[in-house]
Design a protein around this motif. Structure first.
Motif, mmCIF file in Angstrom:
data_model
loop_
_atom_site.group_PDB
_atom_site.id
_atom_site.type_symbol
_atom_site.label_atom_id
_atom_site.label_comp_id
_atom_site.label_asym_id
_atom_site.label_seq_id
_atom_site.Cartn_x
_atom_site.Cartn_y
_atom_site.Cartn_z
ATOM 1 N N ILE A 2 -22.971 -22.627 1.661
ATOM 2 C CA ILE A 2 -23.028 -23.585 2.832
ATOM 3 C C ILE A 2 -22.042 -24.518 2.783
ATOM 4 O O ILE A 2 -21.605 -24.889 3.958
ATOM 5 N N HIS A 3 -21.806 -25.189 1.616
ATOM 6 C CA HIS A 3 -21.053 -26.283 1.645
ATOM 7 C C HIS A 3 -19.389 -26.051 1.532
ATOM 8 O O HIS A 3 -18.696 -26.932 1.785
ATOM 9 N N GLY A 4 -19.241 -24.613 1.276
ATOM 10 C CA GLY A 4 -17.932 -24.419 1.419
ATOM 11 C C GLY A 4 -17.044 -24.224 0.164
ATOM 12 O O GLY A 4 -17.872 -24.947 -1.034
ATOM 13 N N GLU A 5 -15.778 -24.125 0.119
ATOM 14 C CA GLU A 5 -15.033 -24.081 -1.090
ATOM 15 C C GLU A 5 -14.749 -25.781 -1.407
ATOM 16 O O GLU A 5 -14.940 -26.645 -0.587
ATOM 17 N N SER A 6 -14.836 -25.801 -3.128
ATOM 18 C CA SER A 6 -14.789 -27.276 -3.379
ATOM 19 C C SER A 6 -13.849 -27.272 -4.574
ATOM 20 O O SER A 6 -13.141 -26.173 -5.052
ATOM 21 N N ARG A 7 -13.814 -28.187 -5.402
ATOM 22 C CA ARG A 7 -13.167 -28.552 -6.640
ATOM 23 C C ARG A 7 -13.548 -27.218 -7.741
ATOM 24 O O ARG A 7 -13.073 -26.628 -8.272
ATOM 25 N N ASN A 8 -14.954 -26.813 -7.495
ATOM 26 C CA ASN A 8 -15.341 -25.721 -8.676
ATOM 27 C C ASN A 8 -15.975 -24.344 -8.024
ATOM 28 O O ASN A 8 -16.573 -23.675 -8.523
ATOM 29 N N VAL A 9 -15.709 -24.244 -6.715
ATOM 30 C CA VAL A 9 -15.911 -22.826 -5.893
ATOM 31 C C VAL A 9 -15.149 -22.497 -5.073
ATOM 32 O O VAL A 9 -14.186 -23.208 -4.415
ATOM 33 N N GLU A 10 -14.527 -21.112 -5.080
ATOM 34 C CA GLU A 10 -13.716 -20.706 -4.234
ATOM 35 C C GLU A 10 -14.175 -19.335 -3.834
ATOM 36 O O GLU A 10 -14.616 -18.472 -4.470
ATOM 37 N N PHE A 11 -13.827 -18.948 -2.516
ATOM 38 C CA PHE A 11 -14.255 -17.557 -1.954
ATOM 39 C C PHE A 11 -13.103 -16.551 -2.036
ATOM 40 O O PHE A 11 -12.023 -17.044 -1.431
ATOM 41 N N LYS A 12 -13.518 -15.264 -1.786
ATOM 42 C CA LYS A 12 -12.494 -14.342 -1.461
ATOM 43 C C LYS A 12 -13.206 -13.406 -0.748
ATOM 44 O O LYS A 12 -14.462 -12.761 -1.229
ATOM 45 N N VAL A 13 -12.929 -13.037 0.622
ATOM 46 C CA VAL A 13 -13.509 -11.931 1.199
ATOM 47 C C VAL A 13 -13.427 -10.625 0.562
ATOM 48 O O VAL A 13 -14.401 -9.799 0.715
ATOM 49 N N LYS B 104 -4.846 -17.171 -10.957
ATOM 50 C CA LYS B 104 -4.300 -18.686 -11.018
ATOM 51 C C LYS B 104 -5.696 -19.523 -10.882
ATOM 52 O O LYS B 104 -5.748 -20.704 -11.536
ATOM 53 N N THR B 105 -6.518 -19.120 -10.055
ATOM 54 C CA THR B 105 -7.706 -20.114 -9.832
ATOM 55 C C THR B 105 -8.543 -20.083 -10.720
ATOM 56 O O THR B 105 -9.079 -20.841 -11.222
ATOM 57 N N VAL C 140 -7.517 -29.196 -7.309
ATOM 58 C CA VAL C 140 -7.689 -30.404 -6.684
ATOM 59 C C VAL C 140 -8.222 -30.192 -5.184
ATOM 60 O O VAL C 140 -7.740 -29.568 -4.255
ATOM 61 N N ALA C 141 -9.426 -30.985 -5.258
ATOM 62 C CA ALA C 141 -10.217 -30.627 -4.083
ATOM 63 C C ALA C 141 -10.670 -29.251 -4.007
ATOM 64 O O ALA C 141 -10.928 -28.725 -5.177
ATOM 65 N N GLY C 142 -10.337 -28.569 -2.898
ATOM 66 C CA GLY C 142 -10.829 -27.081 -2.839
ATOM 67 C C GLY C 142 -9.566 -26.279 -2.993
ATOM 68 O O GLY C 142 -9.728 -25.023 -2.607
ATOM 69 N N THR C 143 -8.645 -26.733 -3.526
ATOM 70 C CA THR C 143 -7.148 -25.879 -3.724
ATOM 71 C C THR C 143 -6.948 -25.916 -5.102
ATOM 72 O O THR C 143 -7.031 -26.666 -6.033
ATOM 73 N N THR C 144 -5.997 -24.615 -5.318
ATOM 74 C CA THR C 144 -5.307 -24.366 -6.669
ATOM 75 C C THR C 144 -3.937 -24.783 -6.447
ATOM 76 O O THR C 144 -3.296 -24.369 -5.835
ATOM 77 N N ARG C 145 -3.515 -25.713 -7.376
ATOM 78 C CA ARG C 145 -2.008 -25.981 -7.231
ATOM 79 C C ARG C 145 -1.489 -26.134 -8.713
ATOM 80 O O ARG C 145 -2.096 -26.367 -9.902
ATOM 81 N N ASP D 296 -2.836 -36.357 -6.489
ATOM 82 C CA ASP D 296 -2.380 -35.418 -7.772
ATOM 83 C C ASP D 296 -1.995 -36.144 -8.921
ATOM 84 O O ASP D 296 -2.160 -35.983 -10.026
ATOM 85 N N ASP D 297 -1.048 -37.104 -8.472
ATOM 86 C CA ASP D 297 -0.380 -37.962 -9.743
ATOM 87 C C ASP D 297 -0.780 -39.664 -9.515
ATOM 88 O O ASP D 297 -0.133 -40.321 -9.988
ATOM 89 N N MET D 298 -1.794 -39.981 -8.637
ATOM 90 C CA MET D 298 -2.184 -41.234 -8.576
ATOM 91 C C MET D 298 -3.515 -41.470 -8.344
ATOM 92 O O MET D 298 -4.098 -40.874 -7.449
ATOM 93 N N PHE D 299 -4.111 -42.774 -8.394
ATOM 94 C CA PHE D 299 -5.328 -43.123 -8.105
ATOM 95 C C PHE D 299 -5.301 -44.469 -7.378
ATOM 96 O O PHE D 299 -4.755 -45.436 -8.107
ATOM 97 N N ARG D 300 -6.090 -44.570 -6.308
ATOM 98 C CA ARG D 300 -5.744 -45.876 -5.576
ATOM 99 C C ARG D 300 -7.059 -46.467 -4.962
ATOM 100 O O ARG D 300 -7.960 -45.784 -4.524
ATOM 101 N N ILE D 301 -7.601 -47.747 -5.153
ATOM 102 C CA ILE D 301 -8.505 -48.378 -4.576
ATOM 103 C C ILE D 301 -7.932 -49.731 -3.612
ATOM 104 O O ILE D 301 -7.171 -50.458 -4.048
ATOM 105 N N ASN D 302 -8.688 -49.731 -2.390
ATOM 106 C CA ASN D 302 -8.334 -50.741 -1.392
ATOM 107 C C ASN D 302 -9.604 -51.466 -1.207
ATOM 108 O O ASN D 302 -10.692 -50.941 -0.862
ATOM 109 N N LEU D 303 -9.373 -52.724 -1.415
ATOM 110 C CA LEU D 303 -10.568 -53.839 -1.161
ATOM 111 C C LEU D 303 -9.877 -54.563 0.146
ATOM 112 O O LEU D 303 -8.889 -55.224 0.184
ATOM 113 N N TYR D 304 -10.629 -54.529 1.231
ATOM 114 C CA TYR D 304 -10.303 -54.832 2.480
ATOM 115 C C TYR D 304 -10.532 -56.361 2.527
ATOM 116 O O TYR D 304 -11.843 -56.642 2.246
#
Length: 495
Positions: free
Chosen positions: A7-18, A29-30, A122-127, A374-382
Motif C-alpha cells: 500500500i505504501h509503495g516502494e521505499s528505501r527498503n522495499v522494491e517491486f518487480k511486476v 544491483k538492488t 536513496v529513498a526508493g531508488t537504487t543508485r 546523496d552527498d549532503m545533509f541540510r537543515i533550514n531554520l526559518y
C-alpha cells in the motif's frame, strides 16, 4: 505487514518487480544496495506503478526462485545470502527476497568491480555509490570510524594535549557536568591518543580537536542578500579545533540576525530572533555527523528568510528522515561524538533534530526543514519575515520591538561595515541597510512625505523606534528632512 508495504509503495527498503527481469543486473544491483544499507525486500509479482498484485505463475515460481539465488551467488561480491520465499497476497503468489544489512561492506557487482559496481539506496531508488561513500562503506565493513584511525606523521605536542584537556574541563564546568580532571590517560581511553613505540600517536579525532591540519576541516560562513546565493554581504572562514569553529560560527550567525527587546515592568530583556540553542545544535550536528572522507566543508549561510546549515555527506548508513525524526541515530564519527559528549556539547544521541524542532516551535517559527541529498545533509531554520511582529502577550518581539543598535555594533562590527557602505556611491541601494532602517528607507522611496506615525503603523513598531532610527539615518547623512513636520518631505542622499 506485506499488505502495508504494498500500500505504501516502494521505499528505501522495499522494491517491486511486476516480473523478474531477463537481465539479472536489473535486480541484483538492488539486492546489493539493500546489503549496503539497512536491508530490504525485493517483491516479485507486484506492479511498481499501480501497486497492483499480479502474482507469479505457480508453474514457474520455483524456477524463478532458483534463478534469483543463482544470479545473486554468481554476480555479487562479497557473497550475499538472501532469504527467498513465497507468500500469498490478495490470493496470489508473490516471491519475496529479503536481504539483511551486510556486515562485509561494500557489496558490489563482480562484473563491474568495486569502483563502478557498488550501489546504495536513496529513498526508493537504487543508485551508484560515490567514491567517498565507497570508502565509508569499507570503514563500516571493518567496523572502524575514520576519526579513530591514527594520523600518520602527526606530532603530538605537550601544548596541544594540555590545551585540549583544559578546554574539555572548562566546557564540562560550563555545562554543569561533574568536575573531573582530564589527563593523557583520559585521552587514551577516549581513543584520541595511542601508545607508539617511542611516543604518543594521534588519532584523526585528536588532530581535528587541536589543529587546522586537515584542509577540509573548516566552517564557511556567509550572509547573503535576499534568499539566494547570489550577492554576498559578508563571509568568513573558520579553522582550527572543531569545537572552536562551532563557537565562532555560532557567534557569526548571532552577529547577523536581529536582536529584539521586550520591556517587562522596569526590566528590559533582549532576545535573538532565532533560538540560540537551535543555531548551536545545527552547527554541532553538522560537524558531529559529517562525512570526513568528503573534501567539502561545513557551510553556514544566513539569508533574509532562513538560516541554512549544510553538512558534507548524506544520512549515515541508510538512515531515513523518518528515523532521525523519531530519535534514531548512528554515530558516523565516534571519536568526535564521544568527546563532544564529554564536553556537554551533545546530550543523548538522536535528540538533536527534535531539539531544533522544539526550539523553533517554542519561538513560534515555521517548522524547520530537513533536506537529504546523496552527498549532503541540510537543515533550514526559518526566520520571520523581515519585520513580522507577533501580537500575543508572550511574544518574543511584541509591538515595542526595536533593533538594539548598540548591541549590533558590539557583536557585529565586521558585518556592519559592509552595511554601512550604503551611500558611498550611487550604485548602493537600501537593501544594504538592515532591519527597521531599511524598511524606513523603502517607505520613503515610495512616499517622500510619509510621517513617522504612518511608518510606525505600517511596520507595526512604536513611534519611538521610528524616531530613534530616523535620527541615526540623519546623523549618518543618509536622510534629510525639508520643510515643516506637517508639510515637509524626506530626501535620501547617496554620498
Amino acid at each position: 505487514m506485506m499488505i502495508d508495504e504494498i500500500i505504501h509503495g516502494e521505499s528505501r527498503n522495499v522494491e517491486f518487480k511486476v516480473k523478474l527481469p531477463d537481465i539479472s543486473e536489473k535486480y541484483t544491483k538492488t539486492i546489493i544496495a539493500f546489503a549496503n544499507s539497512q536491508g530490504g525486500r525485493l517483491i516479485v509479482g507486484v506492479d511498481d506503478t499501480s501497486r497492483r498484485v499480479v502474482g507469479v505463475d505457480n508453474d514457474v515460481v520455483f524456477k524463478i526462485m532458483d534463478s534469483i539465488a543463482n544470479a545473486v551467488s554468481d554476480s555479487c561480491m562479497p557473497q550475499i545470502v538472501p532469504n527467498i520465499e513465497l507468500q500469498t497476497v490478495a490470493q496470489k503468489t508473490v516471491i519475496v527476497v529479503t536481504v539483511a544489512p551486510g556486515p562485509n561492506r561494500p557489496y558490489y557487482l563482480k562484473s563491474k568491480g568495486k569502483e563502478n559496481g557498488t550501489f546504495i539506496r536513496v529513498a526508493g531508488t537504487t543508485r551508484p555509490a560515490h567514491p567517498e561513500k565507497i570508502k565509508e562503506l569499507e570503514m563500516e565493513g571493518a567496523h572502524i570510524s575514520w576519526d579513530e584511525l591514527t594520523c600518520i606523521g602527526y606530532e603530538v605536542t605537550r601544548e596541544a594535549k594540555e590545551k585540549l584537556c583544559m578546554d574539555i574541563m572548562k566546557y564540562r564546568k560550563e555545562a554543569g557536568l561533574q568536575n573531573r580532571e582530564v589527563t593523557d590517560t583520559q585521552l587514551m581511553n577516549w581513543k584520541l591518543l595511542k601508545n607508539g613505540e617511542d611516543s604518543l600517536l594521534a588519532s584523526n579525532a585528536f588532530v581535528l580537536l587541536t589543529s587546522d591540519y586537515f584542509p577540509f576541516s573548516k566552517t564557511q560562513c556567509a550572509v547573503f542578500k535576499g534568499t539566494e546565493r547570489t550577492v554576498f554581504l559578508d563571509k568568513r572562514e573558520f579553522t582550527g579545533p572543531v569545537y572552536e569553529q562551532i563557537e565562532e560560527a555560532t557567534a557569526f550567525v548571532l552577529r547577523n540576525i536581529r536582536l529584539g527587546a521586550t520591556i517587562e515592568g522596569l526590566v528590559r530583556k533582549e532576545s535573538y530572533e532565532l533560538p540560540v540553542e537551535a543555531i548551536r545544535e545545527m552547527i554541532i550536528n553538522a560537524h558531529c555527523h559529517r562525512n570526513l572522507y568528503d573534501s567539502s566543508c561545513v557551510q553556514v549561510a544566513v539569508y533574509d528568510d532562513r538560516l541554512e546549515v549544510t553538512s558534507p555527506g548524506g544520512l549515515y548508513n541508510g538512515l531515513t528522515y523518518e528515523e532521525i525524526m523519531n530519535g534514531h541515530s548512528k554515530l558516523r564519527n565516534r571519536g568526535i561524538a564521544n568527546v563532544f559528549s564529554q564536553m556537554g556539547l551533545v546530550e543523548s544521541w538522536g535528540t538533536g533534530i527534535k531539539r531544533i524542532m522544539d526550539a523553533a516551535e517554542a519561538y513560534g517559527l515555521p517548522v524547520p526543514s530537513v533536506q537529504v541529498f546523496d552527498d549532503m545533509f541540510r537543515i533550514n531554520l526559518y526566520r520571520d519575515s523581515l519585520l513580522s511582529v507577533r501580537q500575543d502577550s508572550t511574544s518574543l518581539f511584541p509591538n515595542n520591538y526595536e533593533i538594539i543598535h548598540e548591541t549590533i555594533k558590539t557583536y557585529g562590527e565586521d558585518s556592519e561595515k559592509i552595511r554601512r557602505r550604503f551611500g558611498e556611491d550611487s550604485g548602493k541601494d537600501i537593501s544594504l541597510l538592515s532591519g527597521v532602517q531599511g524598511k524606513i528607507m523603502e517607505l520613503i522611496q515610495q512616499n517622500s512625505r510619509i510621517s513617522a506615525k504612518a511608518m510606525a503603523e505600517v511596520l507595526l513598531v512604536s513611534s519611538r523606534t521610528i524616531e530613534k532610527n530616523i535620527k541615526i539615518l540623519r546623523e549618518q547623512g543618509i536622510l534629510v528632512r525639508h520643510g515643516s513636520p506637517k508639510n515637509g518631505f524626506w530626501e535620501i542622499r547617496k554620498k
